[in-house]
Design a protein around this motif. Sequence first.
Motif, PDB file in Angstrom:
ATOM      1  N   PHE A  52       0.813  -1.216   0.000  1.00 27.17           N
ATOM      2  CA  PHE A  52       0.000   0.000   0.000  1.00 27.17           C
ATOM      3  C   PHE A  52       0.851   1.273   0.000  1.00 27.17           C
ATOM      4  CE2 PHE A  52      -3.212  -3.024   1.091  1.00 27.17           C
ATOM      5  CZ  PHE A  52      -4.411  -2.458   0.692  1.00 27.17           C
ATOM      6  N   THR A  53       2.165   1.153  -0.132  1.00 23.27           N
ATOM      7  CA  THR A  53       3.044   2.320  -0.164  1.00 23.27           C
ATOM      8  C   THR A  53       2.638   3.231  -1.322  1.00 23.27           C
ATOM      9  OG1 THR A  53       4.851   0.994   0.729  1.00 23.27           O
ATOM     10  CG2 THR A  53       5.441   3.084  -0.347  1.00 23.27           C
ATOM     11  N   GLY A  54       2.451   4.504  -1.032  1.00 25.10           N
ATOM     12  CA  GLY A  54       2.092   5.467  -2.065  1.00 25.10           C
ATOM     13  C   GLY A  54       0.603   5.648  -2.275  1.00 25.10           C
ATOM     14  N   VAL A  55      -0.203   4.806  -1.633  1.00 22.34           N
ATOM     15  CA  VAL A  55      -1.650   4.973  -1.734  1.00 22.34           C
ATOM     16  C   VAL A  55      -2.043   6.141  -0.841  1.00 22.34           C
ATOM     17  CG1 VAL A  55      -3.896   3.892  -1.302  1.00 22.34           C
ATOM     18  CG2 VAL A  55      -2.038   2.541  -2.263  1.00 22.34           C
ATOM     19  N   ARG A  56      -2.789   7.080  -1.398  1.00 20.47           N
ATOM     20  CA  ARG A  56      -3.128   8.314  -0.668  1.00 20.47           C
ATOM     21  C   ARG A  56      -4.264   8.128   0.326  1.00 20.47           C
ATOM     22  NH1 ARG A  56      -2.667  11.231  -6.136  1.00 20.47           N
ATOM     23  NH2 ARG A  56      -0.452  11.701  -6.197  1.00 20.47           N
ATOM     24  N   GLY A  57      -5.016   7.081   0.158  1.00 15.93           N
ATOM     25  CA  GLY A  57      -6.131   6.814   1.054  1.00 15.93           C
ATOM     26  C   GLY A  57      -6.937   5.656   0.509  1.00 15.93           C
ATOM     27  N   TYR A  58      -7.782   5.113   1.332  1.00 14.72           N
ATOM     28  CA  TYR A  58      -8.608   3.989   0.928  1.00 14.72           C
ATOM     29  C   TYR A  58      -9.837   4.023   1.815  1.00 14.72           C
ATOM     30  CZ  TYR A  58      -4.626   2.922   3.861  1.00 14.72           C
ATOM     31  OH  TYR A  58      -3.605   3.037   4.751  1.00 14.72           O
ATOM     32  N   GLY A  59     -10.970   4.039   1.181  1.00 15.83           N
ATOM     33  CA  GLY A  59     -12.217   4.069   1.924  1.00 15.83           C
ATOM     34  C   GLY A  59     -12.568   2.696   2.467  1.00 15.83           C
ATOM     35  N   SER A  60     -13.373   2.694   3.507  1.00 13.08           N
ATOM     36  CA  SER A  60     -13.802   1.424   4.087  1.00 13.08           C
ATOM     37  C   SER A  60     -14.592   0.604   3.080  1.00 13.08           C
ATOM     38  CB  SER A  60     -14.614   1.662   5.363  1.00 13.08           C
ATOM     39  OG  SER A  60     -15.748   2.455   5.079  1.00 13.08           O
ATOM     40  N   SER A  61     -15.348   1.252   2.200  1.00 11.97           N
ATOM     41  CA  SER A  61     -16.121   0.498   1.206  1.00 11.97           C
ATOM     42  C   SER A  61     -15.191  -0.230   0.235  1.00 11.97           C
ATOM     43  CB  SER A  61     -17.090   1.407   0.459  1.00 11.97           C
ATOM     44  OG  SER A  61     -16.399   2.456  -0.195  1.00 11.97           O
ATOM     45  N   PHE A  62     -14.096   0.407  -0.162  1.00 11.34           N
ATOM     46  CA  PHE A  62     -13.105  -0.243  -1.022  1.00 11.34           C
ATOM     47  C   PHE A  62     -12.522  -1.461  -0.308  1.00 11.34           C
ATOM     48  CE2 PHE A  62      -8.628  -1.009  -1.882  1.00 11.34           C
ATOM     49  CZ  PHE A  62      -8.652  -1.291  -3.232  1.00 11.34           C
ATOM     50  N   LEU A  63     -12.065  -1.264   0.930  1.00 11.14           N
ATOM     51  CA  LEU A  63     -11.416  -2.338   1.677  1.00 11.14           C
ATOM     52  C   LEU A  63     -12.374  -3.490   1.965  1.00 11.14           C
ATOM     53  CD1 LEU A  63      -9.350  -0.198   4.205  1.00 11.14           C
ATOM     54  CD2 LEU A  63      -8.488  -1.393   2.168  1.00 11.14           C
ATOM     55  N   GLU A  64     -13.590  -3.171   2.354  1.00  9.79           N
ATOM     56  CA  GLU A  64     -14.549  -4.225   2.690  1.00  9.79           C
ATOM     57  C   GLU A  64     -14.902  -5.048   1.461  1.00  9.79           C
ATOM     58  OE1 GLU A  64     -17.360  -6.891   3.680  1.00  9.79           O
ATOM     59  OE2 GLU A  64     -17.809  -5.407   2.134  1.00  9.79           O
ATOM     60  N   GLU A  65     -15.144  -4.387   0.346  1.00 13.31           N
ATOM     61  CA  GLU A  65     -15.507  -5.133  -0.863  1.00 13.31           C
ATOM     62  C   GLU A  65     -14.336  -5.968  -1.378  1.00 13.31           C
ATOM     63  OE1 GLU A  65     -17.960  -6.777  -3.602  1.00 13.31           O
ATOM     64  OE2 GLU A  65     -18.538  -5.468  -1.945  1.00 13.31           O
ATOM     65  N   ALA A  66     -13.133  -5.413  -1.363  1.00 13.33           N
ATOM     66  CA  ALA A  66     -11.973  -6.153  -1.853  1.00 13.33           C
ATOM     67  C   ALA A  66     -11.662  -7.351  -0.957  1.00 13.33           C
ATOM     68  CB  ALA A  66     -10.760  -5.228  -1.958  1.00 13.33           C
ATOM     69  N   PHE A  67     -11.570  -7.135   0.331  1.00 11.80           N
ATOM     70  CA  PHE A  67     -11.106  -8.192   1.226  1.00 11.80           C
ATOM     71  C   PHE A  67     -12.240  -9.028   1.816  1.00 11.80           C
ATOM     72  CE2 PHE A  67      -7.747  -5.059   0.904  1.00 11.80           C
ATOM     73  CZ  PHE A  67      -6.718  -5.885   0.465  1.00 11.80           C
ATOM     74  N   GLY A  68     -13.309  -8.387   2.224  1.00 11.50           N
ATOM     75  CA  GLY A  68     -14.486  -9.158   2.633  1.00 11.50           C
ATOM     76  C   GLY A  68     -15.045  -9.921   1.440  1.00 11.50           C
ATOM     77  N   GLY A  69     -15.021  -9.279   0.277  1.00 13.18           N
ATOM     78  CA  GLY A  69     -15.496  -9.923  -0.943  1.00 13.18           C
ATOM     79  C   GLY A  69     -14.669 -11.142  -1.301  1.00 13.18           C
ATOM     80  N   LEU A  70     -13.368 -11.071  -1.081  1.00 16.54           N
ATOM     81  CA  LEU A  70     -12.501 -12.221  -1.341  1.00 16.54           C
ATOM     82  C   LEU A  70     -12.964 -13.424  -0.523  1.00 16.54           C
ATOM     83  CD1 LEU A  70      -9.906 -13.452  -2.593  1.00 16.54           C
ATOM     84  CD2 LEU A  70      -8.706 -12.627  -0.555  1.00 16.54           C
ATOM     85  N   ILE A  71     -13.276 -13.190   0.724  1.00 10.28           N
ATOM     86  CA  ILE A  71     -13.708 -14.272   1.605  1.00 10.28           C
ATOM     87  C   ILE A  71     -15.084 -14.781   1.182  1.00 10.28           C
ATOM     88  CG2 ILE A  71     -14.252 -14.887   4.000  1.00 10.28           C
ATOM     89  CD1 ILE A  71     -11.196 -14.144   3.195  1.00 10.28           C
ATOM     90  N   ARG A  72     -15.999 -13.882   0.877  1.00 10.71           N
ATOM     91  CA  ARG A  72     -17.344 -14.290   0.455  1.00 10.71           C
ATOM     92  C   ARG A  72     -17.313 -15.111  -0.825  1.00 10.71           C
ATOM     93  NH1 ARG A  72     -18.304  -9.166   2.515  1.00 10.71           N
ATOM     94  NH2 ARG A  72     -18.149  -8.158   0.474  1.00 10.71           N
ATOM     95  N   LEU A  73     -16.467 -14.723  -1.776  1.00  9.12           N
ATOM     96  CA  LEU A  73     -16.446 -15.403  -3.072  1.00  9.12           C
ATOM     97  C   LEU A  73     -15.613 -16.683  -3.083  1.00  9.12           C
ATOM     98  CD1 LEU A  73     -16.224 -12.376  -5.526  1.00  9.12           C
ATOM     99  CD2 LEU A  73     -18.210 -13.812  -5.033  1.00  9.12           C
ATOM    100  N   THR A  74     -14.622 -16.787  -2.217  1.00  6.27           N
ATOM    101  CA  THR A  74     -13.734 -17.950  -2.240  1.00  6.27           C
ATOM    102  C   THR A  74     -13.911 -18.876  -1.037  1.00  6.27           C
ATOM    103  OG1 THR A  74     -11.934 -16.851  -1.052  1.00  6.27           O
ATOM    104  CG2 THR A  74     -11.964 -16.627  -3.482  1.00  6.27           C
ATOM    105  N   ASN A  75     -14.644 -18.431  -0.025  1.00  6.00           N
ATOM    106  CA  ASN A  75     -14.791 -19.175   1.235  1.00  6.00           C
ATOM    107  C   ASN A  75     -13.455 -19.395   1.942  1.00  6.00           C
ATOM    108  OD1 ASN A  75     -17.608 -19.507   1.501  1.00  6.00           O
ATOM    109  ND2 ASN A  75     -17.557 -21.087  -0.083  1.00  6.00           N
ATOM    110  N   MET A  76     -12.498 -18.527   1.677  1.00  5.63           N
ATOM    111  CA  MET A  76     -11.205 -18.591   2.347  1.00  5.63           C
ATOM    112  C   MET A  76     -11.408 -18.285   3.834  1.00  5.63           C
ATOM    113  SD  MET A  76      -7.829 -16.233   1.569  1.00  5.63           S
ATOM    114  CE  MET A  76      -7.507 -16.906  -0.046  1.00  5.63           C
ATOM    115  N   SER A  77     -10.708 -18.998   4.686  1.00  2.26           N
ATOM    116  CA  SER A  77     -10.793 -18.737   6.122  1.00  2.26           C
ATOM    117  C   SER A  77      -9.848 -17.597   6.497  1.00  2.26           C
ATOM    118  CB  SER A  77     -10.405 -19.995   6.909  1.00  2.26           C
ATOM    119  OG  SER A  77      -9.026 -20.261   6.754  1.00  2.26           O
ATOM    120  N   LEU A  78     -10.047 -17.039   7.679  1.00  2.00           N
ATOM    121  CA  LEU A  78      -9.148 -16.004   8.179  1.00  2.00           C
ATOM    122  C   LEU A  78      -7.734 -16.572   8.300  1.00  2.00           C
ATOM    123  CD1 LEU A  78      -8.567 -13.193   9.350  1.00  2.00           C
ATOM    124  CD2 LEU A  78      -9.303 -14.055  11.577  1.00  2.00           C
ATOM    125  N   LYS A  79      -7.620 -17.807   8.763  1.00  3.59           N
ATOM    126  CA  LYS A  79      -6.310 -18.454   8.897  1.00  3.59           C
ATOM    127  C   LYS A  79      -5.620 -18.555   7.534  1.00  3.59           C
ATOM    128  CE  LYS A  79      -4.139 -22.728  10.353  1.00  3.59           C
ATOM    129  NZ  LYS A  79      -4.328 -24.094  10.817  1.00  3.59           N
TER     130      LYS A  79
END
Length: 111
Positions: A52-79
């Motif tokens: 994330f070096t150089g990223v000026r900011g990131y909204g919670s909606s971006f982060l939730e959809e990217a990372f929460g979405g990864l879990i929802r779509l792949t069923n990946m565990s937190l571990k």
Amino acid sequence: MSKSVMKINIAKDFSKNPAGRYISDGKYSGESFLKNYLIPAVKTHDLVELDFTGVRGYGSSFLEEAFGGLIRLTNMSLKDFMSKIIIITQDPFLAPEINSYVSDAEKINRT
């Protein structure tokens, strides 16, 4: 055997200003990052390094959809997420925030 590593510098490879949840919110949305970068990287590499070096900011909606979405779509565990995704950032709050979205999505997947 060495592990394959995919390095993604978000500011250089995606956007210095990622924002929004859905593609309809703009081309630098969490959904766009998820579908065009994160899922392909996770499917084809043992480790994914997100810088994330150089990223000026990131909204919670971006982060939730990217990372929460990864879990929802792949069923990946937190571990599995913790062992596969490496977050590089100077922001001490970013990784815990991402982990909270991953954890919340995992809980939803289990219900």
